[in-house]
Design an enzyme around this catalytic site. Structure first.
Site, PDB file in Angstrom:
ATOM      1  N   LEU A  50       0.872  -1.317  -0.078  1.00  0.00           N
ATOM      2  CA  LEU A  50       0.146   0.052  -0.020  1.00  0.00           C
ATOM      3  C   LEU A  50       0.648   1.248   0.032  1.00  0.00           C
ATOM      4  O   LEU A  50       0.738   2.017   0.732  1.00  0.00           O
ATOM      5  CB  LEU A  50      -0.988  -0.233   1.255  1.00  0.00           C
ATOM      6  CG  LEU A  50      -1.931  -1.162   1.132  1.00  0.00           C
ATOM      7  CD1 LEU A  50      -2.974  -0.904   2.233  1.00  0.00           C
ATOM      8  CD2 LEU A  50      -2.869  -1.213  -0.181  1.00  0.00           C
TER       9      LEU A  50
ATOM     10  N   LEU B 162       3.202  -8.858  -9.551  1.00  0.00           N
ATOM     11  CA  LEU B 162       2.981  -7.395 -10.434  1.00  0.00           C
ATOM     12  C   LEU B 162       3.467  -6.224  -9.309  1.00  0.00           C
ATOM     13  O   LEU B 162       3.673  -4.890  -9.835  1.00  0.00           O
ATOM     14  CB  LEU B 162       1.314  -7.144 -10.383  1.00  0.00           C
ATOM     15  CG  LEU B 162       0.691  -8.054 -11.472  1.00  0.00           C
ATOM     16  CD1 LEU B 162      -0.075  -8.909 -10.595  1.00  0.00           C
ATOM     17  CD2 LEU B 162       0.108  -7.190 -12.346  1.00  0.00           C
TER      18      LEU B 162
ATOM     19  N   THR C  56       7.315  -5.511 -18.554  1.00  0.00           N
ATOM     20  CA  THR C  56       6.749  -4.169 -19.356  1.00  0.00           C
ATOM     21  C   THR C  56       7.824  -4.220 -20.812  1.00  0.00           C
ATOM     22  O   THR C  56       8.946  -4.998 -20.881  1.00  0.00           O
ATOM     23  CB  THR C  56       7.413  -2.943 -18.730  1.00  0.00           C
ATOM     24  OG1 THR C  56       7.159  -1.824 -19.743  1.00  0.00           O
ATOM     25  CG2 THR C  56       8.826  -3.026 -18.139  1.00  0.00           C
ATOM     26  N   ASP C  57       6.976  -3.756 -21.674  1.00  0.00           N
ATOM     27  CA  ASP C  57       7.685  -3.697 -22.949  1.00  0.00           C
ATOM     28  C   ASP C  57       9.067  -2.544 -23.082  1.00  0.00           C
ATOM     29  O   ASP C  57       9.821  -2.531 -23.868  1.00  0.00           O
ATOM     30  CB  ASP C  57       6.870  -2.999 -24.240  1.00  0.00           C
ATOM     31  CG  ASP C  57       6.141  -1.835 -23.951  1.00  0.00           C
ATOM     32  OD1 ASP C  57       6.625  -1.296 -23.025  1.00  0.00           O
ATOM     33  OD2 ASP C  57       5.421  -1.381 -24.751  1.00  0.00           O
ATOM     34  N   GLU C  58       9.247  -1.737 -21.890  1.00  0.00           N
ATOM     35  CA  GLU C  58      10.209  -1.023 -21.775  1.00  0.00           C
ATOM     36  C   GLU C  58      11.646  -1.444 -21.591  1.00  0.00           C
ATOM     37  O   GLU C  58      12.482  -0.586 -21.830  1.00  0.00           O
ATOM     38  CB  GLU C  58       9.868   0.241 -20.816  1.00  0.00           C
ATOM     39  CG  GLU C  58       8.598   0.790 -20.650  1.00  0.00           C
ATOM     40  CD  GLU C  58       8.433   2.195 -19.982  1.00  0.00           C
ATOM     41  OE1 GLU C  58       9.532   2.780 -19.300  1.00  0.00           O
ATOM     42  OE2 GLU C  58       7.380   2.898 -19.824  1.00  0.00           O
TER      43      GLU C  58
ATOM     44  N   TYR D  31      13.697   2.964 -14.045  1.00  0.00           N
ATOM     45  CA  TYR D  31      12.375   2.118 -14.105  1.00  0.00           C
ATOM     46  C   TYR D  31      12.636   0.790 -15.071  1.00  0.00           C
ATOM     47  O   TYR D  31      12.718  -0.173 -14.529  1.00  0.00           O
ATOM     48  CB  TYR D  31      11.217   2.722 -14.509  1.00  0.00           C
ATOM     49  CG  TYR D  31      10.054   1.859 -14.788  1.00  0.00           C
ATOM     50  CD1 TYR D  31       9.471   0.944 -13.748  1.00  0.00           C
ATOM     51  CD2 TYR D  31       9.708   1.723 -16.106  1.00  0.00           C
ATOM     52  CE1 TYR D  31       8.754   0.336 -14.028  1.00  0.00           C
ATOM     53  CE2 TYR D  31       8.594   0.895 -16.372  1.00  0.00           C
ATOM     54  CZ  TYR D  31       8.090   0.154 -15.333  1.00  0.00           C
ATOM     55  OH  TYR D  31       7.085  -0.858 -15.472  1.00  0.00           O
ATOM     56  N   SER D  32      12.928   1.129 -16.343  1.00  0.00           N
ATOM     57  CA  SER D  32      13.078  -0.098 -17.324  1.00  0.00           C
ATOM     58  C   SER D  32      14.363  -0.945 -16.730  1.00  0.00           C
ATOM     59  O   SER D  32      14.337  -2.268 -17.134  1.00  0.00           O
ATOM     60  CB  SER D  32      13.135   0.532 -18.745  1.00  0.00           C
ATOM     61  OG  SER D  32      13.934   1.390 -18.809  1.00  0.00           O
TER      62      SER D  32
ATOM     63  N   LYS E 281      13.400  -3.137 -14.071  1.00  0.00           N
ATOM     64  CA  LYS E 281      12.497  -4.295 -14.559  1.00  0.00           C
ATOM     65  C   LYS E 281      13.272  -5.132 -15.371  1.00  0.00           C
ATOM     66  O   LYS E 281      13.084  -6.546 -15.507  1.00  0.00           O
ATOM     67  CB  LYS E 281      11.202  -3.686 -15.300  1.00  0.00           C
ATOM     68  CG  LYS E 281      10.179  -2.960 -14.685  1.00  0.00           C
ATOM     69  CD  LYS E 281       9.580  -3.533 -13.686  1.00  0.00           C
ATOM     70  CE  LYS E 281       8.415  -4.621 -14.232  1.00  0.00           C
ATOM     71  NZ  LYS E 281       7.729  -5.236 -13.033  1.00  0.00           N
TER      72      LYS E 281
ATOM     73  N   ASN F 260      -0.742   0.207 -20.566  1.00  0.00           N
ATOM     74  CA  ASN F 260      -2.034  -0.130 -20.293  1.00  0.00           C
ATOM     75  C   ASN F 260      -3.309   1.379 -19.883  1.00  0.00           C
ATOM     76  O   ASN F 260      -2.236   2.224 -19.300  1.00  0.00           O
ATOM     77  CB  ASN F 260      -2.248  -0.766 -19.047  1.00  0.00           C
ATOM     78  CG  ASN F 260      -1.865  -2.216 -19.069  1.00  0.00           C
ATOM     79  OD1 ASN F 260      -2.262  -3.041 -18.439  1.00  0.00           O
ATOM     80  ND2 ASN F 260      -0.915  -2.506 -20.005  1.00  0.00           N
TER      81      ASN F 260
ATOM     82  N   LYS G 274      -0.011   9.192 -14.155  1.00  0.00           N
ATOM     83  CA  LYS G 274       0.238   8.412 -15.600  1.00  0.00           C
ATOM     84  C   LYS G 274      -0.629   9.457 -16.573  1.00  0.00           C
ATOM     85  O   LYS G 274      -1.386   9.948 -16.153  1.00  0.00           O
ATOM     86  CB  LYS G 274       0.018   7.026 -15.765  1.00  0.00           C
ATOM     87  CG  LYS G 274       0.669   6.066 -14.792  1.00  0.00           C
ATOM     88  CD  LYS G 274       1.903   5.841 -15.038  1.00  0.00           C
ATOM     89  CE  LYS G 274       2.477   5.303 -13.849  1.00  0.00           C
ATOM     90  NZ  LYS G 274       2.043   4.091 -13.343  1.00  0.00           N
TER      91      LYS G 274
ATOM     92  N   PRO H  33      -0.128  18.689 -19.255  1.00  0.00           N
ATOM     93  CA  PRO H  33       1.543  18.739 -19.474  1.00  0.00           C
ATOM     94  C   PRO H  33       2.168  17.868 -20.566  1.00  0.00           C
ATOM     95  O   PRO H  33       2.001  16.541 -20.298  1.00  0.00           O
ATOM     96  CB  PRO H  33       2.044  18.567 -18.107  1.00  0.00           C
ATOM     97  CG  PRO H  33       1.129  17.924 -17.378  1.00  0.00           C
ATOM     98  CD  PRO H  33      -0.234  18.290 -18.035  1.00  0.00           C
TER      99      PRO H  33
ATOM    100  N   TYR I 143       5.176  16.357 -22.819  1.00  0.00           N
ATOM    101  CA  TYR I 143       6.333  16.350 -22.706  1.00  0.00           C
ATOM    102  C   TYR I 143       7.048  16.636 -23.973  1.00  0.00           C
ATOM    103  O   TYR I 143       6.477  16.172 -25.192  1.00  0.00           O
ATOM    104  CB  TYR I 143       7.245  15.205 -22.269  1.00  0.00           C
ATOM    105  CG  TYR I 143       6.798  14.889 -20.760  1.00  0.00           C
ATOM    106  CD1 TYR I 143       6.265  15.870 -19.818  1.00  0.00           C
ATOM    107  CD2 TYR I 143       7.054  13.571 -20.326  1.00  0.00           C
ATOM    108  CE1 TYR I 143       6.229  15.615 -18.442  1.00  0.00           C
ATOM    109  CE2 TYR I 143       6.758  13.233 -18.755  1.00  0.00           C
ATOM    110  CZ  TYR I 143       6.194  14.154 -18.211  1.00  0.00           C
ATOM    111  OH  TYR I 143       6.107  13.935 -16.804  1.00  0.00           O
TER     112      TYR I 143
ATOM    113  N   ARG J  16       3.330   5.486 -28.063  1.00  0.00           N
ATOM    114  CA  ARG J  16       3.046   4.517 -27.063  1.00  0.00           C
ATOM    115  C   ARG J  16       1.601   3.636 -27.750  1.00  0.00           C
ATOM    116  O   ARG J  16       0.884   3.984 -28.440  1.00  0.00           O
ATOM    117  CB  ARG J  16       2.563   5.081 -25.753  1.00  0.00           C
ATOM    118  CG  ARG J  16       3.444   5.758 -24.909  1.00  0.00           C
ATOM    119  CD  ARG J  16       4.786   4.880 -24.623  1.00  0.00           C
ATOM    120  NE  ARG J  16       5.677   5.689 -23.941  1.00  0.00           N
ATOM    121  CZ  ARG J  16       6.942   6.241 -24.379  1.00  0.00           C
ATOM    122  NH1 ARG J  16       7.034   6.135 -25.722  1.00  0.00           N
ATOM    123  NH2 ARG J  16       7.932   6.846 -23.781  1.00  0.00           N
TER     124      ARG J  16
END
Ligand code: NAD
Ligand code: DAU
Length: 350
Positions: free
Chosen positions: A36, A82, A131-133, A156-157, A160, A186, A195, A211, A213, A220
């Site tokens: 949480l 997850l 993830t695909d990243e 992050y990627s 992962k 997603n 997101k 915003p 970028y 995506r």
């Protein structure tokens, strides 16, 4: 009764996976383990929390002793993993948290599974949701396949990608029955408003700047979250041990085209003058290391397991907007408190 541990079940995708498994498999005991964090919310699971085959446990996957004890006490049969720090922008400001949860947390779960299941790995499954990243960024053409070499660019990627390598190594070294899926972006209900899509819906609703970028030219490949949960169900039950599947919507959008479509839908839903929401579009400093394009080739999943996306994007986006407009209480609860200070740090004061 088969006991399945779903980690990160109070988050966006995890809550859809938990709901699907609790509803569709009354003969499974579903244990939702979640720390949480700011991204986890038990309101996401209100409709199933009283079900006899569902149990929530609050805990941190980084705590190895706790995870070992959980596996022993609960006699976990399989894992669908997850839990993660999932937001690229946060990984740029705080990479170590991503290493801890995404890498160390995953290895803790693998170790617990390895010790608990060592007598019969084949009766147990460790499903790692990725993830695909991890594949990096595409140019103007081409698609990510399961054979595309890993080339992560954000913390992050990178975290992962590292966790994917650990999962494969536990399959190859110890014989754990592990499967991995790598999914594209997603969207849908319960999406946390840091997101792009939920943040933009919330800002349009409140007449705040949207915003975008850079020039909004990044691409995506968007997939409705319930189609992802259905793919996870199929892969969990049917994929061969050691296999990897790409999941994606064949649905590429530049960010600016997506935002323009969203503005049009929001104008209609809010009864605003056509074109008024689009006036909120504001181009801001680009994300560091911003990957240009993601696009998934999901033909292996389609051919092997008969999966395909069920919703056209325009329909899915409209459903998503309706959900956010009808769930004001949820949106209020997740945008109070810490969200404001995150927003101010990331985008400047409102
Ligand atoms: P999310 O950020 O909405 O949810 C993550 C959940 O994990 C939260 O409930 C959080 O409380 C929990 N969590 C975080 N750290 C934890 C810890 N140390 N111990 C226990 N629980 C912890 O994420 P999401 O968007 O639902 O993504 C879920 C998974 O799917 C992630 O592994 C992500 O990498 C992957 N994924 C996401 C997308 C996407 O578009 N969102 C696409 C492909 C893959
Ligand atoms: O591809 C799968 C990944 O999709 C998942 O692994 C991640 O967990 C998930 O967060 C998502 O990553 P992205 O970085 O693609 O999603 P995000 O919604 O943050 O950004 C989508 C695009 O919109 C990206 O090109 C950056 C841009 N963007 C994002 C935000 C938050 C903006 O232009 N403005 C914004 O304010």
């Amino acid at each position: 009764m088969k006991k399945i541990l779903i980690t990160g079940g109070a988050g966006f995708i995890g809550s859809h996976v938990v709901r699907r498994f609790v509803n569709n498999y009354p003969n499974y005991q579903i244990i939702n383990l979640d720390k949480l964090t700011y991204a986890g919310n038990l309101l996401n699971l209100k409709d199933i929390e009283q079900r006899p085959n569902y149990k929530f446990i609050k805990g941190d996957i980084v705590d190895a002793a706790f995870i070992d004890q959980l596996f022993t006490e609960e006699q976990i049969d399989s894992v669908i993993h997850l839990a993660a720090e999932s937001h690229v922008d946060r990984s740029i400001s705080n990479p170590l948290e991503f290493v801890m949860t995404n890498v160390v947390g995953t290895v803790n779960l693998l170790n617990a599974a390895r010790h608990q299941w060592k007598h019969a790995y084949s009766n147990h499954r460790f499903y790692h949701v990725s993830t695909d990243e991890v594949y990096g960024s595409l140019g103007e053409t081409g698609l990510f396949t399961e054979e595309t070499a890993y080339d992560p660019h954000s913390p992050y990627s990178a975290s992962k990608a590292s966790s994917d390598h650990f999962v494969r190594s536990y399959h190859d070294t110890y014989g754990i029955d592990a499967v991995i899926s790598n999914c594209s972006n997603n969207y849908g209900s319960f999406h946390f408003p840091e997101k792009l899509i939920p943040l933009s819906i919330n800002n349009i609703k409140n007449n705040l700047p949207i915003p975008v970028y850079g020039k909004g030219e990044n691409i995506r490949d968007w997939l409705w979250v319930e189609d992802h949960a259905r793919a996870i169900d199929l892969i969990f039950h049917q994929a061969p041990a050691g296999s990897t599947y790409n999941i994606g919507g064949h649905n590429e959008w530049t960010n600016i085209d997506l935002i323009r479509l969203l503005c049009k839908i929001m104008d209609q839903k809010l009864g605003r003058e056509p074109g008024s929401s689009a006036k909120l579009i504001t181009f801001v400093t680009d994300r560091a290391g911003h990957d240009l394009r993601y696009a998934i080739d999901s033909s292996k999943l389609q051919a092997d397991l008969g999966w395909k996306p069920s919703l056209q994007f325009e329909e899915g986006l409209e459903k998503t907007v309706d959900w956010f407009l009808n769930n004001e209480e949820w949106l209020q609860s997740v945008t109070s408190g810490n969200y404001q200070s995150y927003y101010n740090d990331q985008y400047g004061k409102r």
